[in-house]
Design a protein around this motif. Structure first.
Motif, PDB file in Angstrom:
ATOM      1  N   HIS A  69     -25.199  -9.603 -23.548  1.00  0.00           N
ATOM      2  CA  HIS A  69     -24.804 -10.692 -22.656  1.00  0.00           C
ATOM      3  C   HIS A  69     -24.215 -10.127 -21.371  1.00  0.00           C
ATOM      4  N   ILE A  70     -24.185 -10.980 -20.350  1.00  0.00           N
ATOM      5  CA  ILE A  70     -23.679 -10.615 -19.028  1.00  0.00           C
ATOM      6  C   ILE A  70     -22.182 -10.903 -18.950  1.00  0.00           C
ATOM      7  N   GLU A  71     -21.440  -9.978 -18.355  1.00  0.00           N
ATOM      8  CA  GLU A  71     -20.037 -10.231 -18.058  1.00  0.00           C
ATOM      9  C   GLU A  71     -19.599  -9.310 -16.934  1.00  0.00           C
ATOM     10  N   THR A  72     -18.489  -9.644 -16.294  1.00  0.00           N
ATOM     11  CA  THR A  72     -17.927  -8.776 -15.270  1.00  0.00           C
ATOM     12  C   THR A  72     -17.145  -7.647 -15.940  1.00  0.00           C
ATOM     13  N   PRO A  73     -16.907  -6.532 -15.221  1.00  0.00           N
ATOM     14  CA  PRO A  73     -16.141  -5.434 -15.837  1.00  0.00           C
ATOM     15  C   PRO A  73     -14.764  -5.873 -16.321  1.00  0.00           C
ATOM     16  N   PHE A  74     -14.211  -6.890 -15.729  1.00  0.00           N
ATOM     17  CA  PHE A  74     -12.938  -7.429 -16.197  1.00  0.00           C
ATOM     18  C   PHE A  74     -12.861  -8.899 -15.806  1.00  0.00           C
ATOM     19  N   ARG A  75     -11.950  -9.622 -16.448  1.00  0.00           N
ATOM     20  CA  ARG A  75     -11.748 -11.036 -16.154  1.00  0.00           C
ATOM     21  C   ARG A  75     -10.266 -11.272 -15.905  1.00  0.00           C
ATOM     22  N   VAL A  76      -9.978 -12.232 -15.058  1.00  0.00           N
ATOM     23  CA  VAL A  76      -8.604 -12.532 -14.672  1.00  0.00           C
ATOM     24  C   VAL A  76      -8.176 -13.828 -15.362  1.00  0.00           C
ATOM     25  N   GLU A  77      -7.144 -13.714 -16.186  1.00  0.00           N
ATOM     26  CA  GLU A  77      -6.581 -14.900 -16.836  1.00  0.00           C
ATOM     27  C   GLU A  77      -5.455 -15.453 -15.948  1.00  0.00           C
ATOM     28  N   ALA A 263     -15.971 -11.905  -8.358  1.00  0.00           N
ATOM     29  CA  ALA A 263     -17.272 -11.659  -7.743  1.00  0.00           C
ATOM     30  C   ALA A 263     -17.480 -10.163  -7.568  1.00  0.00           C
ATOM     31  N   GLY A 264     -18.738  -9.779  -7.557  1.00  0.00           N
ATOM     32  CA  GLY A 264     -19.049  -8.366  -7.355  1.00  0.00           C
ATOM     33  C   GLY A 264     -19.891  -7.810  -8.483  1.00  0.00           C
ATOM     34  N   GLU A 265     -19.478  -6.706  -9.054  1.00  0.00           N
ATOM     35  CA  GLU A 265     -20.272  -5.993 -10.050  1.00  0.00           C
ATOM     36  C   GLU A 265     -20.419  -6.797 -11.337  1.00  0.00           C
ATOM     37  N   SER A 266     -21.624  -6.721 -11.909  1.00  0.00           N
ATOM     38  CA  SER A 266     -21.900  -7.325 -13.214  1.00  0.00           C
ATOM     39  C   SER A 266     -22.326  -6.231 -14.177  1.00  0.00           C
ATOM     40  N   GLN A 267     -22.118  -6.462 -15.451  1.00  0.00           N
ATOM     41  CA  GLN A 267     -22.521  -5.495 -16.454  1.00  0.00           C
ATOM     42  C   GLN A 267     -23.085  -6.212 -17.675  1.00  0.00           C
ATOM     43  N   ILE A 268     -23.858  -5.468 -18.446  1.00  0.00           N
ATOM     44  CA  ILE A 268     -24.440  -5.983 -19.678  1.00  0.00           C
ATOM     45  C   ILE A 268     -23.735  -5.310 -20.840  1.00  0.00           C
ATOM     46  N   ASN A 299     -33.104  -4.165 -13.042  1.00  0.00           N
ATOM     47  CA  ASN A 299     -32.766  -2.810 -13.482  1.00  0.00           C
ATOM     48  C   ASN A 299     -31.285  -2.681 -13.805  1.00  0.00           C
ATOM     49  N   ALA A 300     -31.000  -1.750 -14.708  1.00  0.00           N
ATOM     50  CA  ALA A 300     -29.618  -1.464 -15.096  1.00  0.00           C
ATOM     51  C   ALA A 300     -29.513   0.012 -15.458  1.00  0.00           C
ATOM     52  N   VAL A 301     -28.273   0.501 -15.527  1.00  0.00           N
ATOM     53  CA  VAL A 301     -28.015   1.907 -15.855  1.00  0.00           C
ATOM     54  C   VAL A 301     -26.928   1.960 -16.918  1.00  0.00           C
ATOM     55  N   SER A 315     -22.679  -0.812 -35.752  1.00  0.00           N
ATOM     56  CA  SER A 315     -23.238  -0.787 -34.402  1.00  0.00           C
ATOM     57  C   SER A 315     -22.244  -0.164 -33.437  1.00  0.00           C
ATOM     58  N   VAL A 316     -22.752   0.182 -32.268  1.00  0.00           N
ATOM     59  CA  VAL A 316     -21.948   0.801 -31.211  1.00  0.00           C
ATOM     60  C   VAL A 316     -22.066  -0.070 -29.963  1.00  0.00           C
ATOM     61  N   GLU A 317     -20.942  -0.358 -29.332  1.00  0.00           N
ATOM     62  CA  GLU A 317     -20.955  -1.142 -28.096  1.00  0.00           C
ATOM     63  C   GLU A 317     -21.260  -0.236 -26.907  1.00  0.00           C
ATOM     64  N   VAL A 318     -22.246  -0.631 -26.130  1.00  0.00           N
ATOM     65  CA  VAL A 318     -22.572   0.088 -24.902  1.00  0.00           C
ATOM     66  C   VAL A 318     -22.573  -0.911 -23.745  1.00  0.00           C
ATOM     67  N   LYS A 319     -22.346  -0.380 -22.527  1.00  0.00           N
ATOM     68  CA  LYS A 319     -22.325  -1.222 -21.340  1.00  0.00           C
ATOM     69  C   LYS A 319     -23.247  -0.626 -20.292  1.00  0.00           C
ATOM     70  N   LEU A 320     -23.953  -1.508 -19.603  1.00  0.00           N
ATOM     71  CA  LEU A 320     -24.874  -1.095 -18.558  1.00  0.00           C
ATOM     72  C   LEU A 320     -24.519  -1.828 -17.273  1.00  0.00           C
ATOM     73  N   SER A 321     -24.428  -1.087 -16.186  1.00  0.00           N
ATOM     74  CA  SER A 321     -24.150  -1.708 -14.892  1.00  0.00           C
ATOM     75  C   SER A 321     -25.460  -2.207 -14.294  1.00  0.00           C
ATOM     76  N   VAL A 322     -25.407  -3.413 -13.741  1.00  0.00           N
ATOM     77  CA  VAL A 322     -26.588  -4.016 -13.119  1.00  0.00           C
ATOM     78  C   VAL A 322     -26.643  -3.564 -11.667  1.00  0.00           C
ATOM     79  N   ILE A 323     -27.740  -2.922 -11.292  1.00  0.00           N
ATOM     80  CA  ILE A 323     -27.837  -2.323  -9.960  1.00  0.00           C
ATOM     81  C   ILE A 323     -27.901  -3.401  -8.875  1.00  0.00           C
ATOM     82  N   ASP A 324     -28.798  -4.338  -9.029  1.00  0.00           N
ATOM     83  CA  ASP A 324     -28.965  -5.403  -8.028  1.00  0.00           C
ATOM     84  C   ASP A 324     -29.047  -6.727  -8.773  1.00  0.00           C
TER      85      ASP A 324
END
Length: 417
Positions: A69-77, A263-268, A299-301, A315-324
Motif C-alpha cells: 500500500h501507499i503511504e508517506t514516510p511519516f504522518r502528522v497526528e 505532501a511530497g515523497e511517497s513510498q510503498i 517506477n520505484a526503488v 514475512s519481512v517489511e520492505v519500503k520502496l520510494s516512488v520516483i515520480d
C-alpha cells in the motif's frame, strides 16, 4: 431399342437412394464408428496430439512480486493542546491543506478574558517601574541633597557651640542641642541615600518592580499562547486522511483529532515472504501499479529492508520510494509491486508451466522420437513465467506442459505451440 434398357438401372439406383435415406441415421452411426476406430488405431500407433512448448534463448528478469500500500514516510497526528469545546471544524477528510491553514476552532471566550487580565497586570507593573524611575528616584535624590545641606548646617552649629562651650561663653544646653541636631542631620542623610539606592536599577525596590513586570509579561505570554491554541492550524502542507472530531466535541490534550499525510515523497510498504529475503538488496528497481489503475505503471526503488522478521506472518517489511508519483496515487491505496532482483540476457529459457518439482529436483518431459522422456534440468534464475536452464535442454527442444496429462514414456505427437 437401347433407351428402354437403361430404365431398370435408374429405378434400381433410385430405390437404393430411397432405402439409404430411410436408414440415414444408421449410416451416420456406422461412419462415426469407423472414424472413431481409425482415430483409435492412429492414437494407439502414434499417440495423442500434444501442444508442446519450444525451448528458446531470451532475456530473463528474476523478480519478486508482492502486494502493498501507499503511504508517506511519516504522518502528522494533530491534536489539541488545551481542553475545550470545539466551535467549528474547518476542513474535511481528504482535503488538501496548506501550512498554517486553520483546521479547528475551539471556544475561546475565557482564554481571551485571561489575555485582557494579563495585559492589565503588565500595564500596572510597567507603571510601577516608570514610577520608580521618573518619580521616586528623583524625589529621593532631592531629599538627599536637602539632607546633606542640613547636615552641613548642623555641623557648623555644632562647631560654634563647641568653641563657645570650651571658651566658657556658651552653655551646656546649647552644646547638647547642637549635638542632637547633628545626629538627626546625619540620620536624615543616611535615610535619603538609602531611598536613592533602593529606587536605582540595582536597588531592591527597582529589582522587585522589574521582577513583577517580568512575571506579568510571562503570564501574558502564556495567556496569549493558550488563546492561540484555541485555533489549530496545519503544521505543514499535506492531505488530511483522518478526521476524528466534530463541532461540539470536548477535546483535550493527548487525543488525536486529525491525521495529516505531508505532501511530497511517497513510498510503498510491502510484506515480502521471508524465503525471498536473499534475493533483495537496497537500490533494486521495481515497477508498480495500483489495483484501481492496472494499466498505469510507475517506477520505484527499494530503499528499506526491515532487519527483523514478522514471526506470525513469516514475512519481512520492505519500503520502496516512488520516483515520480502519478497524480492518481492516494494514501493507503493498494498496489502491486514487481521488484527486479536479477537479470540475464541471451540465456536458455523454458516456460515455467513445463517444469516439474521446480523447488526440489526439477525435470521436464521432453518430446523425443514420438515419446515423452524425463529430462532432468538445472535451473538458474526464476523469472515471471519462465526459468533459466543451465543444464539439460537446448534451444529448439520441445517440452510438454504439466496440464497436458502426459506420462513418462507415453507415445505422443508433439506439435510446437
Amino acid at each position: 431399342m437401347k433407351q428402354p434398357a437403361a430404365a431398370p438401372p435408374r429405378r434400381a439406383a433410385a430405390r437404393a437412394l430411397i432405402a439409404l435415406w430411410q436408414h440415414k441415421w444408421s449410416v451416420v452411426l456406422i461412419v462415426l464408428a469407423l472414424g472413431g476406430a481409425v482415430l483409435g488405431v492412429l492414437r494407439l500407433l502414434f499417440g495423442p496430439e500434444v501442444v508442446a512448448a519450444r525451448v528458446a534463448r531470451g532475456n530473463l528478469v528474476q523478480s519478486v512480486v508482492a502486494s502493498g500500500h501507499i503511504e508517506t514516510p511519516f504522518r502528522v497526528e494533530i491534536g489539541s493542546q488545551i481542553t475545550g469545546t470545539v466551535k467549528d471544524v474547518l476542513v474535511k477528510e481528504g482535503e488538501q491543506v496548506r501550512e498554517g491553514q486553520q483546521l479547528i476552532a475551539i471556544e475561546a471566550n475565557e482564554l481571551a478574558a485571561n489575555v485582557v487580565q494579563s495585559q492589565g497586570a503588565v500595564a500596572q507593573a510597567e507603571a510601577r517601574v516608570r514610577q520608580l524611575r521618573e518619580l521616586v528616584k528623583p524625589a529621593a535624590e532631592q531629599s538627599l541633597k536637602q539632607a546633606r545641606a542640613n547636615l552641613l548646617n548642623a555641623e557648623a552649629a555644632y562647631e560654634r557651640a563647641s568653641k563657645l562651650a570650651a571658651g566658657g561663653f556658651g552653655t551646656r544646653a546649647t552644646l547638647d542641642e547642637a549635638t542632637k541636631n547633628l545626629d538627626v542631620a546625619r540620620t536624615q542623610v543616611r535615610t535619603a541615600e538609602l531611598q536613592v539606592f533602593t529606587s536605582s536599577p540595582e536597588g531592591s525596590d527597582y529589582v522587585m518592580a522589574e521582577t513583577q513586570l517580568a512575571q506579568a509579561l510571562a503570564t501574558l505570554s502564556t495567556a496569549q499562547a493558550r488563546l492561540g491554541y484555541a485555533t489549530i492550524v496545519a503544521p505543514r502542507e499535506g492531505v488530511l486522511i483522518t478526521r476524528n472530531v466534530e463541532r461540539g466535541s470536548v477535546v483535550q490534550p493527548g487525543k488525536t483529532l486529525l491525521v495529516l499525510a505531508p505532501a511530497g515523497e511517497s513510498q510503498i510498504v510491502v510484506q515480502i515472504d521471508e524465503k525471498n529475503l536473499g534475493q533483495l538488496a537496497l537500490g533494486q528497481k521495481a515497477v508498480a501499479s495500483a489495483d484501481a489503475y492496472p494499466d498505469q505503471r510507475f517506477n520505484a526503488v527499494l530503499n528499506y529492508i526491515n532487519p527483523s522478521v514478522d514471526i506470525n506472518r513469516a514475512s519481512v517489511e520492505v519500503k520502496l520510494s516512488v520516483i515520480d508519483p502519478p497524480k492518481y496515487l492516494r494514501q493507503d491505496m493498494t498496489v502491486s509491486v514487481d521488484i527486479a532482483t536479477a537479470q540475464r540476457d541471451d540465456v536458455v529459457i523454458v516456460p515455467a508451466r513445463a517444469v516439474h518439482d521446480a523447488m526440489t529436483a526439477p525435470f521436464v518431459l521432453k518430446a523425443v522420437n514420438g515419446r515423452s522422456v524425463v529430462q532432468k534440468v538445472k535451473l538458474g534464475l526464476r523469472g515471471v513465467g519462465y526459468f533459466e536452464v543451465i543444464e539439460g535442454l537446448q534451444p529448439g527442444d520441445l517440452v510438454i506442459p504439466l496440464n497436458a496429462g502426459v506420462k513418462s514414456g507415453q507415445r505422443i505427437r508433439a506439435v510446437a505451440s
